[in-house]
Design an enzyme around this catalytic site. Structure first.
Site, PDB file in Angstrom:
ATOM      1  N   ASP A  62       0.408  -1.997   5.868  1.00  0.00           N
ATOM      2  CA  ASP A  62       1.839  -2.148   5.591  1.00  0.00           C
ATOM      3  C   ASP A  62       2.552  -0.840   5.937  1.00  0.00           C
ATOM      4  OD1 ASP A  62       0.871  -0.633   3.490  1.00  0.00           O
ATOM      5  OD2 ASP A  62       2.040  -1.644   1.955  1.00  0.00           O
ATOM      6  N   SER A 105       6.992   0.216   0.225  1.00  0.00           N
ATOM      7  CA  SER A 105       5.754  -0.490   0.519  1.00  0.00           C
ATOM      8  C   SER A 105       5.987  -1.636   1.496  1.00  0.00           C
ATOM      9  CB  SER A 105       5.117  -0.968  -0.788  1.00  0.00           C
ATOM     10  OG  SER A 105       3.811  -1.440  -0.577  1.00  0.00           O
ATOM     11  N   ASP A 107      -0.817   1.852   2.615  1.00  0.00           N
ATOM     12  CA  ASP A 107      -1.723   1.814   1.461  1.00  0.00           C
ATOM     13  C   ASP A 107      -2.388   0.445   1.337  1.00  0.00           C
ATOM     14  OD1 ASP A 107       0.568   0.478   0.583  1.00  0.00           O
ATOM     15  OD2 ASP A 107       0.661   1.498  -1.349  1.00  0.00           O
ATOM     16  N   ASP A 136       3.678   1.853   4.498  1.00  0.00           N
ATOM     17  CA  ASP A 136       3.184   3.143   4.009  1.00  0.00           C
ATOM     18  C   ASP A 136       1.661   3.213   4.040  1.00  0.00           C
ATOM     19  OD1 ASP A 136       3.102   1.296   1.865  1.00  0.00           O
ATOM     20  OD2 ASP A 136       3.061   2.917   0.395  1.00  0.00           O
TER      21      ASP A 136
END
Length: 590
Positions: free
Chosen positions: A308, A153, A312, A310
């Site tokens: 960010d 993340s 999400d 990834d």
């Protein structure tokens, strides 16, 4: 664990680790007799927690590497084989694997896919990096039993991680999380095949556009006013940064399809696991958005957007009346999106029966007041988007409510049911439409936010965290939570604590009468919440993925006679006072 045991674990690891770089790291530590570093790397196995793995990349059982990934995946596969024996026997189990731009993400993802394939799973692996929300979408679209995304993340570049998902597209929750952990901890043999062998046998299929195109269409279908976008899109200029992650491909595609002008920060557009332009690729923090804000000021943009690594999480900033960009917090964006989605559904006649918004327990209650004004239910859940997804699933199972939006303060939003995780791509699209809508009404996002404050009161939020790394860190955090439970807090910031919610024991009680506890309708979790006499809330929660403890302050103050500045000052002073007391608690625990 004594020195001999540490050395024995290190030597055993070297014989099993497949990656030469990780082996050489450990061999060098043994040769130089660096016992301090060896202890940190081998005093435990990197814990497969309730959401998966996260740790520093490197050699050792307490690091992220192929040895750890292999055991985690074999344990995950074993759990599904035991949970669905008939399906396993018929060779009908399936899995999908995705990964982000971090170092070793592609290596870990391929290892994961090959282990699934060797264990009889029909496996799908993305040909290149993809966002976490697309992994969730792919599980549901392909009808897979499980899925994994390799990502850490928004953590610093030395980290990587591994998130495990259930067949509904959400991260695993109880009782499956505990069952998977038990299986991972008992792995003694790992089955695997080469990627070429897996593809040749038909057990591994590489995927990309077949999911990408469906995902893009799904995101665009969530929007309420396509005609407004077509008419006004050229009036809004977006500066966007994927922070060297996976977001550019999807955010650029969706926003440009809508006709919006998107200027991506060139230095941060390409994927790079070293994240060379930021200390941490976290859109929650101002330094990560610095380059985007500077570009937005130069281009006179209307909104800054960031995802960010990834993709999400979604962060944003907008200009004030003087043209200076102001960061929108996760709680503020959650409130703005709640208001816009409910307003749009009401205006367009698309509000379902028994509508509900879901937020985590450490998220500001600002949205509660907005929901009440639209006669929409607000449901709380534990921290982490898997719990929002669990409540969403319960709505579908029981029919007691219909989901319209879910969010948490840590910049996570979900505007669709096709994805069961936070989705920075769809949040970006909805934010763009919301910006256009309020512009068509002669307002900016900041002006709408101030209208909401004047109507419902001013809300200010703080987050305080402190790391407790190493072998003693975990025990220190346990001691802090134990002390808070036994000694409690009678006042905070000069305000009386009128109620304590102990999620760890599923009880709520008045600290003046702690013997009379009432049951709490939430799954147990190591969280304590202190409710103050003025409606403010302070929450304490050890992180489930990092060696740190977090405190969340949700302060508020009424707006009297339209004087918002006085309310801001009152709430800010309260938050300052509470933050000082919390830091004293943390410093005393060092």
């Amino acid at each position: 664990m004594n020195q001999n045991e540490i050395l024995e674990r290190a030597k055993a690891y070297i014989t099993e680790e497949q990656d030469k770089t990780f082996c050489e790291e450990v061999e060098k530590l043994i040769q130089t007799n660096n016992l301090t570093e060896l202890e940190d790397r081998f005093y435990q196995n990197l814990e497969f927690g309730t959401g998966g793995l996260r740790g520093v990349i490197g050699g050792g059982t307490n690091r992220m590497n192929t040895w750890v990934i292999n055991r985690a995946t074999q344990g995950l596969a074993n759990y599904f084989i035991k949970t669905f024996p008939e399906k396993a026997k018929a060779g009908k189990l399936s899995a999908v694997v995705a990964y982000d731009s971090r170092r070793y993400s592609d290596v870990f993802a391929e290892a994961t896919a090959c282990i699934f394939a060797a264990n009889g799973f029909k496996t799908y692996l993305f040909t290149g990096l993809r966002p976490t929300p697309e992994l969730s979408y792919a599980i549901r679209t392909l009808g897979c039993d499980t899925g994994v995304v390799v990502t850490a993340s928004h953590n610093p570049p030395q980290y990587n991680g591994y998130k495990a998902y259930w067949n509904d597209g959400a991260q695993v929750i109880e009782p499956h999380d505990k069952g998977i952990i038990d299986e991972v901890n008992s792995v003694d043999t790992v089955k695997t095949v080469s990627k070429d062998e897996a593809i040749k046998s038909g057990m591994l299929t590489m995927i990309d556009s077949i999911i990408d195109e469906k995902y893009w269409q799904m995101v665009k279908k969530q929007l309420f006013r396509p005609e407004l976008i077509r008419e006004k899109a050229k009036e809004v200029k977006v500066v966007y940064t994927p922070l060297h992650g996976t977001g550019a491909m999807h955010v650029e595609k969706v926003l440009e399809d809508l006709g919006l002008t998107v200027i991506t920060v060139p230095e941060q557009r390409n994927p790079d696991g070293n994240f060379p332009t930021v200390e941490k690729p976290n859109p929650e923090e101002a330094p990560a958005l610095k380059m985007a804000v500077e570009l937005a000021e130069k281009e006179k943009a209307d909104v800054v957007m960031a995802t960010d690594p990834d993709a999400d999480r979604f962060g944003s900033a907008v200009p004030d009346a003087q043209g200076k960009f102001v960061l929108i917090t996760g709680n503020q964006m959650g409130a703005l999106l709640t208001d816009y989605i409910l307003l749009s559904r009401k205006e367009l006649g698309s509000m379902p029966k028994n509508p509900a918004v879901i937020r985590s327990i450490v998220t500001s209650p600002f949205a509660d007041k907005i929901c009440a004004s639209y006669d929409v239910a607000l449901e709380e859940c534990l921290t982490g988007f898997k719990w929002i997804a669990a409540v969403m699933a319960d709505f579908e199972k029981t029919g007691r409510n219909n989901y319209v939006f879910g969010f948490e303060e840590s910049y996570g939003y979900n505007v669709e049911t096709d994805v069961r995780d936070k989705d920075g791509v769809s949040a970006a699209a909805m934010c763009a439409e919301m910006t256009l809508y309020w512009r068509s009404q002669g307002k900016s996002l900041l002006q709408r936010l101030e209208e909401l404050y004047n109507k419902f009161g001013y809300f200010e939020d703080r987050a305080i965290s402190q790391n407790f790394p190493g072998a003693t860190g975990s025990q220190t955090m346990k001691n802090i939570m134990s002390k808070l439970r036994t000694e409690g807090l009678k006042t905070l910031g000069g305000k009386k604590v009128v109620s304590i919610r102990d999620v760890g024991t599923s009880t709520i009680y008045d600290p003046a009468n702690p013997a009379e506890k009432k049951p709490l309708n939430l799954p147990k979790s190591n969280v304590l919440q202190f409710f103050l006499e003025d409606g403010s809330i302070v929450s304490a929660r050890p992180s489930g993925t990092e060696p740190k403890i977090k405190f969340y302050i949700n302060g508020n103050a009424p707006v009297c006679n339209g004087n918002l500045e006085v309310a801001k000052e009152t709430a800010s002073k309260l938050c300052d006072a509470i933050a000082t007391e919390i830091k004293q608690v943390l410093d005393a625990a060092k």
